[in-house]
Design an enzyme around this catalytic site. Structure first.
Site, PDB file in Angstrom:
ATOM      1  CE  LYS A   1      36.956  58.984  61.563  1.00 40.39           C
ATOM      2  NZ  LYS A   1      38.143  58.868  62.426  1.00 40.39           N
TER       3      LYS A   1
ATOM      4  CD  GLU B   1      33.898  57.947  63.600  1.00 44.22           C
ATOM      5  OE1 GLU B   1      34.987  57.669  63.078  1.00 44.22           O
ATOM      6  OE2 GLU B   1      33.048  57.105  63.918  1.00 44.22           O
TER       7      GLU B   1
ATOM      8  CG  ASN C   1      36.550  56.447  75.200  1.00 41.47           C
ATOM      9  OD1 ASN C   1      37.756  56.367  75.357  1.00 41.47           O
ATOM     10  ND2 ASN C   1      35.987  57.150  74.230  1.00 41.47           N
TER      11      ASN C   1
ATOM     12  CB  SER D   1      32.938  54.416  66.854  1.00 41.58           C
ATOM     13  OG  SER D   1      32.374  55.692  66.598  1.00 41.58           O
TER      14      SER D   1
ATOM     15  CG  HIS E   1      35.874  50.766  67.577  1.00 43.38           C
ATOM     16  ND1 HIS E   1      34.646  50.243  67.886  1.00 43.38           N
ATOM     17  CD2 HIS E   1      35.868  52.055  68.006  1.00 43.38           C
ATOM     18  CE1 HIS E   1      33.910  51.177  68.463  1.00 43.38           C
ATOM     19  NE2 HIS E   1      34.630  52.278  68.552  1.00 43.38           N
TER      20      HIS E   1
ATOM     21  CG  ASN F   1      29.579  51.890  68.731  1.00 46.24           C
ATOM     22  OD1 ASN F   1      29.360  51.840  69.933  1.00 46.24           O
ATOM     23  ND2 ASN F   1      30.628  52.504  68.232  1.00 46.24           N
TER      24      ASN F   1
ATOM     25  CD  GLU G   1      33.491  46.462  67.620  1.00 44.27           C
ATOM     26  OE1 GLU G   1      32.411  45.844  67.597  1.00 44.27           O
ATOM     27  OE2 GLU G   1      33.584  47.680  67.312  1.00 44.27           O
TER      28      GLU G   1
END
Length: 282
Positions: free
Chosen positions: A7, A2, A53, A29, A50, A100, A62
């Site tokens: 973003k 990320e 996968n 994430s 969130h 996470n 989330e």
């Protein structure tokens, strides 16, 4: 991995183009919503949604509340998650949120064991025997070793350093499943492991649903006493820390979130329930 600046730029453009009442949602994430929201004129519109996968198979989502997230925006985001037949878990903005945040220290401890000379297969077998759907080393390979390095420091805690072998593999371009080799070699999407290693061959989803059905498989080879406890200890501590810091509202939600988000051995009732029943430190 990320990129915060990308973003910020994206959400600034979306805010300018979207209707004023549109909800702006990010699937980040590991980034804090507050850091993304600095690019917005109305940060109250930003919420985290969130997914995990593989999205079609894992039910947990989330729903992340930032410091400025409006209550109505949060309500609409939660309703959206329910409408697509997912399980919304309300969490507050913090590095890694809940799932996470607990996985980072867990995977780091597994890689430290490998660094000390314990075979990846042995580490994975110990955790699969405990009831996890996939061993942590195989999970790191599946996520991508470059992703693990990029997110690791934020998710594993202050002072955490990436293991030397992990950095070496990334430097050599051996990034795990996506490159065909990492801690394991990968053939046709499956990790190639040592002779006789069967305990950790199940994929994440297949293993999770098998265990939710109450079926468990013992490890195929002996593992050092206390190995699973050692690798699990940082996960237990991180889960308790998320409750203490208000990332998740209470222990029951934390247990449910970690079970459905990581596949944590369902027969235990979740990490905090496991800690309470076994007297393990959290």
């Amino acid at each position: 991995f990320e990129n915060l600046e990308v973003k910020r730029s994206l959400f600034a453009e979306l805010e300018a183009r979207a209707r004023p009442d549109a909800v702006l949602a990010t699937n980040t994430s590991s980034l804090r919503l507050e850091d993304i929201a600095t690019a917005l004129k109305a940060p109250s519109r930003l919420v985290g949604i969130h997914f995990f996968n593989p999205v079609p198979m894992l039910p947990l989502v989330e729903v992340v509340q930032g410091e400025a997230t409006d209550a109505e925006v949060l309500r609409r985001a939660t309703g959206f998650v329910r409408r697509i037949d997912k399980l919304p878990l309300p969490v507050r903005s913090a590095p890694g949120f809940l799932v996470n945040a607990v996985l980072g220290p867990y995977m780091l401890e597994a890689l430290r064991c490998v660094e000390e000379g314990i075979a990846p297969e042995t580490v994975d077998a110990a955790l699969v025997a405990f009831g996890m759907p996939m061993g942590p080393v195989e999970l790191v390979d599946t996520v991508g070793l470059d992703i693990a390095v990029a997110a690791g420091k934020a998710l594993a805690g202050a002072g955490a350093e990436p293991p030397a072998r992990l950095l070496k593999l990334v430097g050599e371009g051996r990034l795990g499943r996506k490159s065909g080799e990492g801690y394991y070699r990968w053939v046709d999407g499956k990790a190639v492991k040592g002779d006789g290693e069967e305990a950790a061959k199940d994929g994440l989803v297949a293993g999770l649903w098998r265990r939710l059905a109450g079926k468990r498989r013992p490890a195929a080879r002996p593992v050092p006493a206390g190995l699973a406890d050692r690798v699990l200890a940082p996960l237990l501590a991180a889960t308790q820390r998320c409750v203490d810091q208000g990332v998740v509202a209470d222990a029951d939600l934390a247990d449910a979130g970690v079970i459905f988000g990581t596949g944590f051995a369902p027969h235990t009732g979740g990490p905090l329930n496991y800690s309470k029943e076994t007297g393990k430190p959290d």
